[in-house]
Design an enzyme around this catalytic site. Sequence first.
Site, PDB file in Angstrom:
ATOM      1  N   ASN A   9       0.872  -1.167   0.000  1.00  0.00           N
ATOM      2  CA  ASN A   9       0.000   0.000   0.000  1.00  0.00           C
ATOM      3  C   ASN A   9       0.914   1.224   0.000  1.00  0.00           C
ATOM      4  O   ASN A   9       1.525   1.538   1.018  1.00  0.00           O
ATOM      5  CB  ASN A   9      -0.888  -0.031   1.261  1.00  0.00           C
ATOM      6  CG  ASN A   9      -1.704   1.232   1.425  1.00  0.00           C
ATOM      7  OD1 ASN A   9      -1.772   2.070   0.530  1.00  0.00           O
ATOM      8  ND2 ASN A   9      -2.330   1.383   2.590  1.00  0.00           N
ATOM      9  N   LYS A  11       0.107   4.248  -0.268  1.00  0.00           N
ATOM     10  CA  LYS A  11      -0.544   5.419   0.322  1.00  0.00           C
ATOM     11  C   LYS A  11      -0.347   6.639  -0.599  1.00  0.00           C
ATOM     12  O   LYS A  11      -0.411   6.487  -1.818  1.00  0.00           O
ATOM     13  CB  LYS A  11       0.001   5.650   1.729  1.00  0.00           C
ATOM     14  CG  LYS A  11      -0.079   4.369   2.572  1.00  0.00           C
ATOM     15  CD  LYS A  11       0.100   4.571   4.022  1.00  0.00           C
ATOM     16  CE  LYS A  11      -0.040   3.222   4.725  1.00  0.00           C
ATOM     17  NZ  LYS A  11      -0.108   3.342   6.166  1.00  0.00           N
ATOM     18  N   HIS A  91      -9.795   1.125   4.622  1.00  0.00           N
ATOM     19  CA  HIS A  91      -8.507   1.326   5.301  1.00  0.00           C
ATOM     20  C   HIS A  91      -8.719   2.310   6.465  1.00  0.00           C
ATOM     21  O   HIS A  91      -9.480   3.271   6.347  1.00  0.00           O
ATOM     22  CB  HIS A  91      -7.459   1.869   4.321  1.00  0.00           C
ATOM     23  CG  HIS A  91      -6.084   1.857   4.911  1.00  0.00           C
ATOM     24  ND1 HIS A  91      -5.655   2.817   5.794  1.00  0.00           N
ATOM     25  CD2 HIS A  91      -5.057   0.974   4.791  1.00  0.00           C
ATOM     26  CE1 HIS A  91      -4.413   2.531   6.176  1.00  0.00           C
ATOM     27  NE2 HIS A  91      -4.034   1.410   5.578  1.00  0.00           N
ATOM     28  N   GLU A  93      -7.050   4.693   7.610  1.00  0.00           N
ATOM     29  CA  GLU A  93      -6.785   6.114   7.353  1.00  0.00           C
ATOM     30  C   GLU A  93      -7.976   6.764   6.636  1.00  0.00           C
ATOM     31  O   GLU A  93      -8.285   7.929   6.850  1.00  0.00           O
ATOM     32  CB  GLU A  93      -5.475   6.264   6.547  1.00  0.00           C
ATOM     33  CG  GLU A  93      -4.264   6.031   7.445  1.00  0.00           C
ATOM     34  CD  GLU A  93      -3.034   5.475   6.758  1.00  0.00           C
ATOM     35  OE1 GLU A  93      -2.948   5.504   5.527  1.00  0.00           O
ATOM     36  OE2 GLU A  93      -2.142   4.994   7.492  1.00  0.00           O
ATOM     37  N   GLU A 158      -5.737  -5.033  10.218  1.00  0.00           N
ATOM     38  CA  GLU A 158      -4.698  -4.040  10.470  1.00  0.00           C
ATOM     39  C   GLU A 158      -5.039  -3.273  11.744  1.00  0.00           C
ATOM     40  O   GLU A 158      -5.799  -2.295  11.699  1.00  0.00           O
ATOM     41  CB  GLU A 158      -4.621  -3.047   9.307  1.00  0.00           C
ATOM     42  CG  GLU A 158      -4.268  -3.659   7.977  1.00  0.00           C
ATOM     43  CD  GLU A 158      -3.686  -2.629   7.028  1.00  0.00           C
ATOM     44  OE1 GLU A 158      -2.538  -2.780   6.641  1.00  0.00           O
ATOM     45  OE2 GLU A 158      -4.386  -1.657   6.712  1.00  0.00           O
ATOM     46  N   GLY A 164       2.154   2.015  10.809  1.00  0.00           N
ATOM     47  CA  GLY A 164       3.143   3.092  10.720  1.00  0.00           C
ATOM     48  C   GLY A 164       3.790   3.444  12.045  1.00  0.00           C
ATOM     49  O   GLY A 164       4.445   4.477  12.161  1.00  0.00           O
ATOM     50  N   SER A 195       3.048  -2.330  10.337  1.00  0.00           N
ATOM     51  CA  SER A 195       4.499  -2.376  10.598  1.00  0.00           C
ATOM     52  C   SER A 195       5.154  -3.686  10.181  1.00  0.00           C
ATOM     53  O   SER A 195       6.053  -4.181  10.868  1.00  0.00           O
ATOM     54  CB  SER A 195       4.792  -2.049  12.069  1.00  0.00           C
ATOM     55  OG  SER A 195       4.397  -0.723  12.362  1.00  0.00           O
TER      56      SER A 195
HETATM   57  P1  PGA Z   1       2.569   0.114   7.629  1.00  0.00           P
HETATM   58  O1  PGA Z   1       1.138   0.390   6.962  1.00  0.00           O
HETATM   59  O2  PGA Z   1       3.095  -1.175   7.080  1.00  0.00           O
HETATM   60  O3  PGA Z   1       3.408   1.296   7.248  1.00  0.00           O
HETATM   61  O4  PGA Z   1       2.336   0.013   9.121  1.00  0.00           O
HETATM   62  C1  PGA Z   1       0.236  -0.657   6.693  1.00  0.00           C
HETATM   63  C2  PGA Z   1      -1.024  -0.124   6.045  1.00  0.00           C
HETATM   64  O5  PGA Z   1      -1.474   0.979   6.389  1.00  0.00           O
HETATM   65  O6  PGA Z   1      -1.623  -0.783   5.180  1.00  0.00           O
END
Ligand code: PGA
Length: 236
Positions: A9, A11, A91, A93, A158, A164, A195
């Site tokens: 992803n 982003k 997601h 976010e 997640e 993150g 992560s």
């Molecule tokens: P990350 O993000 O691996 O940077 O923690 C995962 C995601 O948001 O899909």
Amino acid sequence: MSERFIFGNWKMAQSLAKGQEFLAGWKFQAESVRVGLFLSYPHIKPLMDIAPKTLEFGAQDFSDEQSGAYTSEVSAEMLSEIGCRWSLLGHSEVRQRHGESEERLSKKLDLAEKHKIQVVFCVGENLEAREAGQLEEVLERQLSVLKAFSGDCLIAYEPVWAIGTGRTASTAEIEEAHNLIRQEIPGVALLYGGSVKPGNSKEILSLEAVDGLLVGGASLSLKDFVSICESALESS
Ligand code: PGA
């Protein structure tokens, strides 16, 4: 060997030039590992056009409306028109920043089914809910919209507190959540995200309850992402 899914992803974090450079160096290929990248809208077509056919491409979201006066939005049909066959939905976010609701997600799922977009449906509790012992309740609510969905989908667990932050969920926490998800929605492949990096991907993939990974930060680096893909071969 069972099929594995390793999805990146990106982003809003990768420039088009960096994406082109990433794909120019892409060599990984394995029959048992499906690899895909979820990109920002303007990057999907140009990167898909230069990528090896073994890579799959998806969007990170789309509109809950079919078409019409919805300035700034992108429809499932538009994705389908450019040959984009995947999308993330739900997601955390997007849930947080756009106030994504179950009602809107349910409309998006209908459109995914109609336009044959395969969905990676993201769920996961925030730290407050985890500390209050509400994991099961949160997952049940988030998964309720999938009950009526008969299109193609995978589910990504997640935990918001692991995204993150560098703090990965423990293998016991991942197993607990994945087993709860499997009880609610049986027969769907389950990914873990939060992560994930080359140092922990093999251990997570070795769990019976895990079919793949959704990788954010570490998927921006060709070296790290390839190493995560390779760990899918070692852990099967
Ligand atoms: P990350 O993000 O691996 O940077 O923690 C995962 C995601 O948001 O899909």
